[in-house]
Design a protein around this motif. Structure first.
Motif, PDB file in Angstrom:
ATOM      1  N   ASP A  85       4.436  16.770   9.057  1.00 35.41           N
ATOM      2  CA  ASP A  85       3.955  18.092   8.640  1.00 35.41           C
ATOM      3  C   ASP A  85       3.073  18.721   9.720  1.00 35.41           C
ATOM      4  OD1 ASP A  85       5.183  17.791   6.170  1.00 35.41           O
ATOM      5  OD2 ASP A  85       3.440  16.779   5.309  1.00 35.41           O
ATOM      6  N   GLY A  86       2.940  18.025  10.843  1.00 27.19           N
ATOM      7  CA  GLY A  86       2.115  18.565  11.920  1.00 27.19           C
ATOM      8  C   GLY A  86       0.625  18.344  11.693  1.00 27.19           C
ATOM      9  N   LEU A  87       0.278  17.516  10.702  1.00 26.31           N
ATOM     10  CA  LEU A  87      -1.141  17.257  10.454  1.00 26.31           C
ATOM     11  C   LEU A  87      -1.664  16.240  11.460  1.00 26.31           C
ATOM     12  CD1 LEU A  87      -1.185  16.995   6.560  1.00 26.31           C
ATOM     13  CD2 LEU A  87      -1.983  18.895   7.988  1.00 26.31           C
ATOM     14  N   MET A  88      -2.934  16.399  11.788  1.00 26.00           N
ATOM     15  CA  MET A  88      -3.523  15.498  12.763  1.00 26.00           C
ATOM     16  C   MET A  88      -3.677  14.085  12.219  1.00 26.00           C
ATOM     17  SD  MET A  88      -6.589  17.269  14.791  1.00 26.00           S
ATOM     18  CE  MET A  88      -7.095  18.240  13.412  1.00 26.00           C
ATOM     19  N   HIS A  89      -3.583  13.146  13.115  1.00 19.80           N
ATOM     20  CA  HIS A  89      -3.867  11.746  12.817  1.00 19.80           C
ATOM     21  C   HIS A  89      -5.357  11.619  12.477  1.00 19.80           C
ATOM     22  CE1 HIS A  89      -4.536   7.505  13.703  1.00 19.80           C
ATOM     23  NE2 HIS A  89      -3.245   7.332  13.578  1.00 19.80           N
ATOM     24  N   VAL A  90      -5.686  10.665  11.639  1.00 19.91           N
ATOM     25  CA  VAL A  90      -7.074  10.495  11.199  1.00 19.91           C
ATOM     26  C   VAL A  90      -8.045  10.293  12.377  1.00 19.91           C
ATOM     27  CG1 VAL A  90      -6.763   8.006  10.752  1.00 19.91           C
ATOM     28  CG2 VAL A  90      -8.564   9.253   9.567  1.00 19.91           C
ATOM     29  N   GLU A  97     -14.136  16.267  14.655  1.00 19.34           N
ATOM     30  CA  GLU A  97     -15.295  16.444  13.778  1.00 19.34           C
ATOM     31  C   GLU A  97     -16.593  15.944  14.396  1.00 19.34           C
ATOM     32  OE1 GLU A  97     -14.515  14.929   9.763  1.00 19.34           O
ATOM     33  OE2 GLU A  97     -12.515  15.820   9.996  1.00 19.34           O
ATOM     34  N   HIS A  98     -16.497  14.870  15.192  1.00 18.47           N
ATOM     35  CA  HIS A  98     -17.716  14.278  15.751  1.00 18.47           C
ATOM     36  C   HIS A  98     -17.934  14.652  17.217  1.00 18.47           C
ATOM     37  CE1 HIS A  98     -18.530  12.005  12.117  1.00 18.47           C
ATOM     38  NE2 HIS A  98     -17.254  11.678  12.076  1.00 18.47           N
ATOM     39  N   VAL A 147     -18.044   6.486  19.574  1.00 17.87           N
ATOM     40  CA  VAL A 147     -18.315   5.340  18.696  1.00 17.87           C
ATOM     41  C   VAL A 147     -18.446   5.807  17.246  1.00 17.87           C
ATOM     42  CG1 VAL A 147     -20.001   3.539  18.136  1.00 17.87           C
ATOM     43  CG2 VAL A 147     -19.354   3.929  20.514  1.00 17.87           C
ATOM     44  N   VAL A 148     -19.154   6.911  17.037  1.00  9.83           N
ATOM     45  CA  VAL A 148     -19.300   7.442  15.668  1.00  9.83           C
ATOM     46  C   VAL A 148     -17.936   7.843  15.117  1.00  9.83           C
ATOM     47  CG1 VAL A 148     -20.272   9.351  14.315  1.00  9.83           C
ATOM     48  CG2 VAL A 148     -21.683   8.194  16.019  1.00  9.83           C
ATOM     49  N   ALA A 149     -17.107   8.486  15.939  1.00 15.45           N
ATOM     50  CA  ALA A 149     -15.779   8.936  15.486  1.00 15.45           C
ATOM     51  C   ALA A 149     -14.896   7.752  15.118  1.00 15.45           C
ATOM     52  CB  ALA A 149     -15.117   9.782  16.575  1.00 15.45           C
TER      53      ALA A 149
END
Ligand code: FES
Ligand code: FES
Length: 163
Positions: A85-90, A97-98, A147-149
């Motif tokens: 669906d073209g969604l990003m990998h986690v 996000e980080h 590291v946080v990501a």
């Protein structure tokens, strides 16, 4: 000029029929022949990790792998991570996000390495992540956010996100 040889690579689930000098590395085959420039060349000597891809699900340095060695195996690059669906990998989402990158040049290798690091079970603590991600150099100094990501992505995988 040495002879070119036919070589078929399976990259991101697609067959790539190439004609290559037998000395061509997997990194150069991907970048210059399969037109997948997401995998980066930072050193070409196995010292920076920018060229990290997956071969049969495991992280490898594509600058130290001959394309011929990857024939018949499943290769995954940064371009192959999003789902149908073209969604990003986690892990990609966690990096954004980080703020786990600045220039972005080390990032594809960091992300491919991070996925493998989680898969290998080496993302249980921030110290463990630092150790098992130490093969990927970042000159922008994004390490603390990386590291946080990775830690956050590992947590989401534990809660059921697809790796
Ligand atoms: S380009 Fe492969 S480790 Fe640096
Ligand atoms: S984000 Fe620039 S080298 Fe890592």
């Amino acid at each position: 000029m040495s002879a070119l040889h036919p070589l078929t690579l399976e990259v991101n689930g697609r067959r790539q029929d190439l004609r290559l000098d037998s000395r061509t590395t997997l990194l150069d085959a991907l970048r210059e022949h399969a037109f997948l420039p997401g995998t980066k060349k930072g050193c070409d000597q196995g010292q920076c990790g920018a060229c990290t891809v997956h071969v049969d699900g495991e992280r490898v340095l594509s600058c130290l792998t001959l394309a011929a060695q990857a024939e018949g195996r499943q290769i995954t690059t940064i371009e192959g991570l999003q789902n149908s669906d073209g969604l990003m990998h986690v892990v990609q989402a966690a990096f954004i996000e980080h703020d786990a990158f600045q220039c972005g040049y080390c990032t594809p290798g960091q992300i491919m390495s991070a996925i493998a690091c989680i898969r290998e079970g080496h993302a249980n603590s921030k110290d463990e992540i630092r150790e098992y991600m130490s093969g990927n150099i970042c000159r922008c100094g994004a390490y603390s956010n990386i590291v946080v990501a990775v830690h956050d992505a590992a947590d989401r995988v534990k809660k059921g996100a697809t790796l």
